[in-house]
Design a protein around this motif. Structure first.
Motif, PDB file in Angstrom:
ATOM      1  N   GLY A 140       3.361   2.757   7.725  1.00  0.00           N
ATOM      2  CA  GLY A 140       2.887   3.296   8.981  1.00  0.00           C
ATOM      3  C   GLY A 140       3.196   4.757   9.234  1.00  0.00           C
ATOM      4  N   GLU A 141       3.947   5.380   8.350  1.00  0.00           N
ATOM      5  CA  GLU A 141       4.339   6.771   8.552  1.00  0.00           C
ATOM      6  C   GLU A 141       3.177   7.724   8.255  1.00  0.00           C
ATOM      7  OE1 GLU A 141       7.767   9.906   6.995  1.00  0.00           O
ATOM      8  OE2 GLU A 141       7.495   8.009   5.944  1.00  0.00           O
ATOM      9  N   LYS A 142       2.978   8.665   9.142  1.00  0.00           N
ATOM     10  CA  LYS A 142       2.020   9.750   8.936  1.00  0.00           C
ATOM     11  C   LYS A 142       2.826  11.042   8.999  1.00  0.00           C
ATOM     12  CE  LYS A 142      -1.750   7.230   9.119  1.00  0.00           C
ATOM     13  NZ  LYS A 142      -2.300   6.768   7.898  1.00  0.00           N
ATOM     14  N   ASP A 143       3.165  11.598   7.867  1.00  0.00           N
ATOM     15  CA  ASP A 143       4.020  12.779   7.824  1.00  0.00           C
ATOM     16  C   ASP A 143       3.186  13.984   7.399  1.00  0.00           C
ATOM     17  OD1 ASP A 143       5.990  14.696   7.475  1.00  0.00           O
ATOM     18  OD2 ASP A 143       7.423  13.254   6.678  1.00  0.00           O
ATOM     19  N   PHE A 144       2.587  14.644   8.385  1.00  0.00           N
ATOM     20  CA  PHE A 144       1.681  15.750   8.100  1.00  0.00           C
ATOM     21  C   PHE A 144       2.414  16.972   7.541  1.00  0.00           C
ATOM     22  CE2 PHE A 144      -0.552  13.267  11.386  1.00  0.00           C
ATOM     23  CZ  PHE A 144      -1.659  12.906  10.635  1.00  0.00           C
ATOM     24  N   ILE A 145       3.630  17.207   8.005  1.00  0.00           N
ATOM     25  CA  ILE A 145       4.383  18.365   7.521  1.00  0.00           C
ATOM     26  C   ILE A 145       4.689  18.211   6.044  1.00  0.00           C
ATOM     27  CG2 ILE A 145       6.583  19.602   7.685  1.00  0.00           C
ATOM     28  CD1 ILE A 145       6.475  19.073  10.719  1.00  0.00           C
ATOM     29  N   ARG A 146       5.228  17.061   5.647  1.00  0.00           N
ATOM     30  CA  ARG A 146       5.535  16.864   4.218  1.00  0.00           C
ATOM     31  C   ARG A 146       4.271  16.824   3.380  1.00  0.00           C
ATOM     32  NH1 ARG A 146       9.775  12.383   2.860  1.00  0.00           N
ATOM     33  NH2 ARG A 146       8.428  11.082   4.145  1.00  0.00           N
ATOM     34  N   MET A 184       0.831  -1.206   0.000  1.00  0.00           N
ATOM     35  CA  MET A 184       0.000   0.000   0.000  1.00  0.00           C
ATOM     36  C   MET A 184       0.866   1.257   0.000  1.00  0.00           C
ATOM     37  SD  MET A 184      -3.052  -0.892  -0.378  1.00  0.00           S
ATOM     38  CE  MET A 184      -3.945   0.601  -0.033  1.00  0.00           C
ATOM     39  N   ILE A 185       1.987   1.222   0.711  1.00  0.00           N
ATOM     40  CA  ILE A 185       2.843   2.407   0.774  1.00  0.00           C
ATOM     41  C   ILE A 185       3.580   2.622  -0.547  1.00  0.00           C
ATOM     42  CG2 ILE A 185       4.980   1.474   1.731  1.00  0.00           C
ATOM     43  CD1 ILE A 185       3.149   4.615   2.944  1.00  0.00           C
ATOM     44  N   ALA A 186       3.952   1.520  -1.219  1.00  0.00           N
ATOM     45  CA  ALA A 186       4.568   1.646  -2.543  1.00  0.00           C
ATOM     46  C   ALA A 186       3.557   2.253  -3.515  1.00  0.00           C
ATOM     47  CB  ALA A 186       5.037   0.283  -3.044  1.00  0.00           C
ATOM     48  N   ARG A 187       2.313   1.813  -3.410  1.00  0.00           N
ATOM     49  CA  ARG A 187       1.235   2.351  -4.251  1.00  0.00           C
ATOM     50  C   ARG A 187       1.048   3.841  -3.990  1.00  0.00           C
ATOM     51  NH1 ARG A 187      -4.876   2.110  -3.586  1.00  0.00           N
ATOM     52  NH2 ARG A 187      -5.722   2.035  -5.687  1.00  0.00           N
ATOM     53  N   GLU A 188       1.096   4.228  -2.711  1.00  0.00           N
ATOM     54  CA  GLU A 188       0.919   5.643  -2.354  1.00  0.00           C
ATOM     55  C   GLU A 188       2.073   6.489  -2.866  1.00  0.00           C
ATOM     56  OE1 GLU A 188      -1.056   8.965  -0.939  1.00  0.00           O
ATOM     57  OE2 GLU A 188      -1.764   6.934  -1.285  1.00  0.00           O
ATOM     58  N   ASN A 189       3.318   6.010  -2.727  1.00  0.00           N
ATOM     59  CA  ASN A 189       4.466   6.746  -3.257  1.00  0.00           C
ATOM     60  C   ASN A 189       4.344   6.913  -4.771  1.00  0.00           C
ATOM     61  OD1 ASN A 189       6.248   7.532  -1.076  1.00  0.00           O
ATOM     62  ND2 ASN A 189       6.597   5.354  -0.734  1.00  0.00           N
ATOM     63  N   CYS A 190       3.911   5.872  -5.451  1.00  0.00           N
ATOM     64  CA  CYS A 190       3.722   5.956  -6.904  1.00  0.00           C
ATOM     65  C   CYS A 190       2.597   6.930  -7.263  1.00  0.00           C
ATOM     66  CB  CYS A 190       3.445   4.572  -7.494  1.00  0.00           C
ATOM     67  SG  CYS A 190       4.899   3.499  -7.503  1.00  0.00           S
ATOM     68  N   ALA A 191       1.528   6.926  -6.464  1.00  0.00           N
ATOM     69  CA  ALA A 191       0.415   7.846  -6.721  1.00  0.00           C
ATOM     70  C   ALA A 191       0.868   9.293  -6.541  1.00  0.00           C
ATOM     71  CB  ALA A 191      -0.761   7.526  -5.811  1.00  0.00           C
ATOM     72  N   LEU A 192       1.669   9.552  -5.526  1.00  0.00           N
ATOM     73  CA  LEU A 192       2.184  10.914  -5.315  1.00  0.00           C
ATOM     74  C   LEU A 192       3.102  11.338  -6.464  1.00  0.00           C
ATOM     75  CD1 LEU A 192       2.909  10.712  -1.483  1.00  0.00           C
ATOM     76  CD2 LEU A 192       1.128  12.088  -2.608  1.00  0.00           C
ATOM     77  N   ARG A 193       3.918  10.394  -6.949  1.00  0.00           N
ATOM     78  CA  ARG A 193       4.795  10.681  -8.083  1.00  0.00           C
ATOM     79  C   ARG A 193       3.964  10.931  -9.336  1.00  0.00           C
ATOM     80  NH1 ARG A 193       8.013   6.398  -8.163  1.00  0.00           N
ATOM     81  NH2 ARG A 193       9.628   7.365  -6.932  1.00  0.00           N
ATOM     82  N   CYS A 194       2.929  10.134  -9.531  1.00  0.00           N
ATOM     83  CA  CYS A 194       2.043  10.273 -10.684  1.00  0.00           C
ATOM     84  C   CYS A 194       1.310  11.613 -10.649  1.00  0.00           C
ATOM     85  CB  CYS A 194       1.033   9.118 -10.686  1.00  0.00           C
ATOM     86  SG  CYS A 194      -0.364   9.301 -11.798  1.00  0.00           S
ATOM     87  N   LEU A 195       0.830  11.987  -9.489  1.00  0.00           N
ATOM     88  CA  LEU A 195       0.048  13.201  -9.320  1.00  0.00           C
ATOM     89  C   LEU A 195       0.874  14.441  -9.651  1.00  0.00           C
ATOM     90  CD1 LEU A 195      -2.726  14.193  -8.420  1.00  0.00           C
ATOM     91  CD2 LEU A 195      -1.894  14.155  -6.062  1.00  0.00           C
ATOM     92  N   SER A 196       2.114  14.478  -9.202  1.00  0.00           N
ATOM     93  CA  SER A 196       2.998  15.605  -9.501  1.00  0.00           C
ATOM     94  C   SER A 196       4.447  15.163  -9.380  1.00  0.00           C
ATOM     95  CB  SER A 196       2.745  16.776  -8.551  1.00  0.00           C
ATOM     96  OG  SER A 196       3.684  17.799  -8.818  1.00  0.00           O
TER      97      SER A 196
END
Length: 128
Positions: free
Chosen positions: A96-102, A68-80
């Motif tokens: 498990g990381e929740k990075d609100f600042i980033r 799921m985290i690999a999918r999320e990193n790819c989605a963020l890369r895809c988005l911008s």
């Protein structure tokens, strides 16, 4: 009035074609312009859903489907890609990381990018 007919040699024909192609590219290509309307949350959400669809269909490769985290990193890369590179590329999200600042920096980056503004000062803008 005298009309003169000429023929175009193959070499000249190529030159004419290249000239017309260059004129078309420079005159009709969209230039990145400043917008008065920043990207909306609805647009971001719809674009991200399209990214998830592309990832799930395999367009982003099997590495984006390993977790799921690999999918999320790819989605963020895809988005911008530009904002992902600036904010996450050197330190991708981890399980498990929740990075609100980033997350806020990424949204701010997309906002500035949508307005055609410089991305200078985005990283670290939220006390990172």
């Amino acid at each position: 009035m005298k009309i003169v007919a000429t023929t175009i040699s193959p070499q000249n024909r190529n030159s004419v074609f290249i000239s017309l192609l260059l004129i078309f590219i420079f005159c009709f290509s969209p230039l990145p312009a400043k917008s008065i309307h920043p990207i909306t949350d609805v647009q971001v959400r719809n674009n991200k859903l399209q990214c998830y669809t592309d990832i799930d269909s395999g367009l982003w490769g099997s590495q984006c489907k390993t977790s799921m985290i690999a999918r999320e990193n790819c989605a963020l890369r895809c988005l911008s890609p530009s904002c992902y590179e600036l904010i996450y590329e050197s330190d991708p999200l981890e399980e498990g990381e929740k990075d609100f600042i980033r997350s806020q920096e990424y949204k701010y980056c997309m906002h500035k990018l949508s307005l055609g503004e410089s991305l200078e000062g985005v990283k670290g803008a939220f006390g990172h």
